[in-house]
Scaffold this motif. Sequence first.
Motif, PDB file in Angstrom:
ATOM      1  N   GLU A  83       0.817  -1.211   0.000  1.00  0.00           N
ATOM      2  CA  GLU A  83       0.000   0.000   0.000  1.00  0.00           C
ATOM      3  C   GLU A  83       0.854   1.266   0.000  1.00  0.00           C
ATOM      4  OE1 GLU A  83      -3.286   0.251   2.667  1.00  0.00           O
ATOM      5  OE2 GLU A  83      -3.579  -1.913   2.686  1.00  0.00           O
ATOM      6  N   LYS A 102       2.640   3.720  -1.627  1.00  0.00           N
ATOM      7  CA  LYS A 102       2.654   4.067  -3.046  1.00  0.00           C
ATOM      8  C   LYS A 102       3.760   5.054  -3.423  1.00  0.00           C
ATOM      9  CE  LYS A 102      -2.338   3.387  -3.303  1.00  0.00           C
ATOM     10  NZ  LYS A 102      -3.652   4.028  -3.558  1.00  0.00           N
ATOM     11  N   ASN A 103       4.336   5.720  -2.456  1.00  0.00           N
ATOM     12  CA  ASN A 103       5.357   6.717  -2.779  1.00  0.00           C
ATOM     13  C   ASN A 103       6.348   6.872  -1.634  1.00  0.00           C
ATOM     14  OD1 ASN A 103       3.389   7.982  -1.106  1.00  0.00           O
ATOM     15  ND2 ASN A 103       4.267   9.954  -1.648  1.00  0.00           N
ATOM     16  N   THR A 159       0.820   4.763   4.272  1.00  0.00           N
ATOM     17  CA  THR A 159       0.670   4.814   2.808  1.00  0.00           C
ATOM     18  C   THR A 159       1.942   5.214   2.078  1.00  0.00           C
ATOM     19  OG1 THR A 159      -0.118   7.107   2.957  1.00  0.00           O
ATOM     20  CG2 THR A 159      -1.784   5.355   2.962  1.00  0.00           C
TER      21      THR A 159
END
Length: 318
Positions: A77, A79-80, A286
């Motif tokens: 999860e 993502k960056n 995240t």
Amino acid sequence: MNEYLIFLLKTVTLISLLVFCVVLISRLRKQKKKAPPSSGIVVDDLGMLYAASAQRIKSHVITNNEQIAQVEANTPESKNNIFVLTFVDDSKAGSLESLKIEVSSILMVAQKGDQVIVKIKSHGGIIESYGCAAMQLKRLKDAAIHLTVSIDEVAASAAYLMASVADRIIASRFATIGSIGMISTQPNFHRLLEKIGVDYKILSSGDNKESLSMFGKPTEQQIDKLEKQLSSGHTLFKKAIAEHRPMIDVESVCQGDVWFGDTAIDVGLIDEIKLFDDLILEHICTSKILSVRFTKSTSVKSNLLMKLTNFIKPLING
């Protein structure tokens, strides 16, 4: 008897100094073994650090176990990447050299969607140095990397110039913000030198080469020149603030006033009241949150000289 006591005191003092030096050298050698062999970038995973800290108190309080497990597992999860830089500085912006390397390193590896958070804690200082630091941060924005500046304590004067570059500025409720303006202070010893019969001569070429001096007699021309330089710097300062923070009423805000975070948000100096730690927790599940810092190693000799100086200085000053 008195001579014997003096001799005894000298002997004890000498032995104490020798023991101190031996212990100090031994500690420095141990530090050298632990320290990295050379200068370089250090990267810490703040997400894992927060998760490890939470895990330690897990048995004592009710926690969100799923959140901790998600961070520990570094699930897909994420993502960056969020790169975190810290700028804590003196008036001469001594961290500037490290900032240059940190920004360049991030630009070489950053991917689409990555972000940078910069923690700033500074009362400001030399505008040339902080202006350069602001341009370093602008390199991130020019590369389409979202930039957030976090001010938990203070970002005033030229330090706010640096902060203003960000896409988003957050601050704590009691952080000191603003003080946008130029100032120059210096003592003048002309009358003292004149009183003790010391002449101070300045030789220069060019009508405007000579500046206000600490030792020469101030002239109206020198004072006028310095006032024009300060006014020119202030104009440039305001122009930069207006460019990056168009919502600010520059003429009313950039007059040297200081705001706390609670009121700074009302005049557009910041965007949100929020602590750095809360910002990290927002993204901890995240994003991969990486603290990036450039460290410069110092030799055992330099450390020894610095510690000896710090030890002797209080003795000299009494």
